[in-house]
Design an enzyme around this catalytic site. Structure first.
Site, mmCIF file in Angstrom:
data_model
loop_
_atom_site.group_PDB
_atom_site.id
_atom_site.type_symbol
_atom_site.label_atom_id
_atom_site.label_comp_id
_atom_site.label_asym_id
_atom_site.label_seq_id
_atom_site.Cartn_x
_atom_site.Cartn_y
_atom_site.Cartn_z
ATOM 1 N N ALA A 1 2.063 52.081 84.910
ATOM 2 C CA ALA A 1 3.486 52.426 85.039
ATOM 3 C C ALA A 1 3.728 53.057 86.412
ATOM 4 C CB ALA A 1 3.887 53.406 83.942
ATOM 5 N N ALA B 1 18.364 61.801 68.310
ATOM 6 C CA ALA B 1 18.933 61.064 69.464
ATOM 7 C C ALA B 1 18.936 61.875 70.758
ATOM 8 C CB ALA B 1 20.333 60.528 69.171
ATOM 9 N N ALA B 2 18.334 63.073 70.754
ATOM 10 C CA ALA B 2 18.262 63.827 72.020
ATOM 11 C C ALA B 2 17.437 63.041 73.044
ATOM 12 C CB ALA B 2 17.655 65.201 71.778
ATOM 13 N N GLY B 3 16.345 62.438 72.575
ATOM 14 C CA GLY B 3 15.518 61.631 73.485
ATOM 15 C C GLY B 3 16.294 60.424 74.011
ATOM 16 N N ASP B 4 17.156 59.853 73.183
ATOM 17 C CA ASP B 4 17.955 58.699 73.619
ATOM 18 C C ASP B 4 18.984 59.123 74.666
ATOM 19 O OD1 ASP B 4 16.572 57.101 71.789
ATOM 20 O OD2 ASP B 4 17.945 57.658 70.173
ATOM 21 N N GLY C 1 23.845 64.435 64.060
ATOM 22 C CA GLY C 1 23.907 62.974 64.035
ATOM 23 C C GLY C 1 23.452 62.342 65.338
HETATM 24 O O1 RIB Z 1 16.169 58.288 68.214
HETATM 25 C C1 RIB Z 1 16.915 58.490 67.058
HETATM 26 C C2 RIB Z 1 17.031 57.222 66.281
HETATM 27 O O2 RIB Z 1 15.766 56.854 65.797
HETATM 28 C C3 RIB Z 1 17.898 57.291 65.061
HETATM 29 O O3 RIB Z 1 19.253 57.056 65.341
HETATM 30 C C4 RIB Z 1 17.259 56.278 64.116
HETATM 31 O O4 RIB Z 1 18.052 55.184 63.838
HETATM 32 C C5 RIB Z 1 15.941 55.887 64.785
HETATM 33 O O5 RIB Z 1 16.032 54.682 65.402
#
Ligand code: RIB
Length: 308
Positions: free
Chosen positions: A216, A252-255, A290
């Protein structure tokens, strides 16, 4: 500056979220405190997050032919994400995630459904949109072969690729997995990728170096409440601390972090500025419940990252 163009090839899930005061032990029944159905999926979350941060975003993925699919597609469209390449899959169920949240922490079981039916051909059908992107965002909730085909297509068009290896690969990782511009694991994923038990910052630095050495070009490690690490190899890693925030739900914090990383990286900022912007986005996401409802706007992230 024109809006960055980001394509996400990844998952869409409906999150079935239960709140509990105490984690149930195996075999135990407990009463929950809340229940909600919330749009999620790592791919769709990153698409919505990038759109809220000002990017022009297209999503490539698969859903089933059910009511959940309509909910997810509508939510993406409301966030301004193009869903022209999200295909409905007859006979398949839309991806589902059973999430339990206890005192801000979560545990997640994903049932991939249609996400695991996303094919190399589906990705090839989206070549025109991938070829025009600044950045391709990938996660690990679709078949790895499909993700790697998307990566190869992006490389052929000189599009930069960020691979968020979440969840960590469960089977042997093929050699060609590593050839990517930017890998962004969290600590547990980095432990699997580097085969190092990460207990402290030194371990994290070492794991990032190992992942870099495997191929990477750049490794950005998410350290949660310890911030984030930028490792290009050959130079000392750059560390940025997390913003102190009140944790409500880390889902979803990582997202949010990865999407913000993509946006700031495409804007040509310095590593410190990029990490700070990404940590601010991830930090804001944990202050709300959420997945997609928790993702912050550009103004919110700018405000927090400008704070001392
Ligand atoms: O990163 C969080 C997500 O992980 C959630 O929304 C769930 O759907 C899983 O994919």
């Amino acid at each position: 500056m024109p809006a960055p163009k980001i394509v996400v090839v990844g998952s869409l899930n409906l999150d079935l979220v239960t709140g509990v005061d105490v984690w149930p032990a195996p075999g135990e029944t407990r009463l929950g405190t809340s229940f909600a159905m919330i749009p999620g999926g790592k791919g769709a979350n990153q698409a919505v997050a990038a759109a809220r941060l000002g990017a022009e975003v297209s999503m490539v993925g698969r859903v089933g032919e059910d009511a959940f699919a309509d909910t997810l597609l509508l939510n993406l469209a409301n966030a301004g994400v193009s869903t022209d390449h999200v295909l409905k899959t007859p006979g398949a169920s839309t991806g589902l995630a059973a999430i339990t949240v206890c005192q801000g922490e979560n545990s997640i079981v994903v049932v991939p459904g249609a996400n695991h039916l996303l094919t190399v051909e589906d990705v090839e059908a989206a070549e025109s949109v991938i070829s025009r992107a600044d950045i391709l965002l990938l996660q690990n909730e679709i078949p790895l072969e499909t993700a790697l085909a998307a990566r190869d297509l992006a490389v052929a068009h000189a599009v930069r690729v960020i691979f968020d290896p979440a969840p960590a690969p469960a089977s042997k990782i093929p050699d060609r997995f590593w050839n990517v511009d930017l890998l962004t694991p969290n600590c547990s994923e980095a432990s699997v990728l580097a085969e190092i038990d990460i207990q402290n910052r030194d371990d994290a630095d070492r794991a990032a170096e190992v992942i870099h050495a495997k191929g990477a070009s750049l490794v950005v490690m998410k350290l949660g409440d310890q911030g984030a690490l930028w490792c290009e190899g050959g130079r000392p890693p750059i560390h940025v601390p997390a913003f102190p925030v009140k944790v409500v739900d880390s889902t979803a914090a990582g997202d949010a972090f990865t999407a913000a990383l993509a946006v700031a990286w495409s804007e040509g900022r310095s590593p410190q500025e990029i990490l700070r912007f990404a940590c601010a986005a991830g930090g804001l996401a944990v202050t709300r419940a959420g997945a997609q409802p928790s993702l912050p706007t550009r103004a919110e992230v700018e405000q927090l990252s400008a704070a001392q």
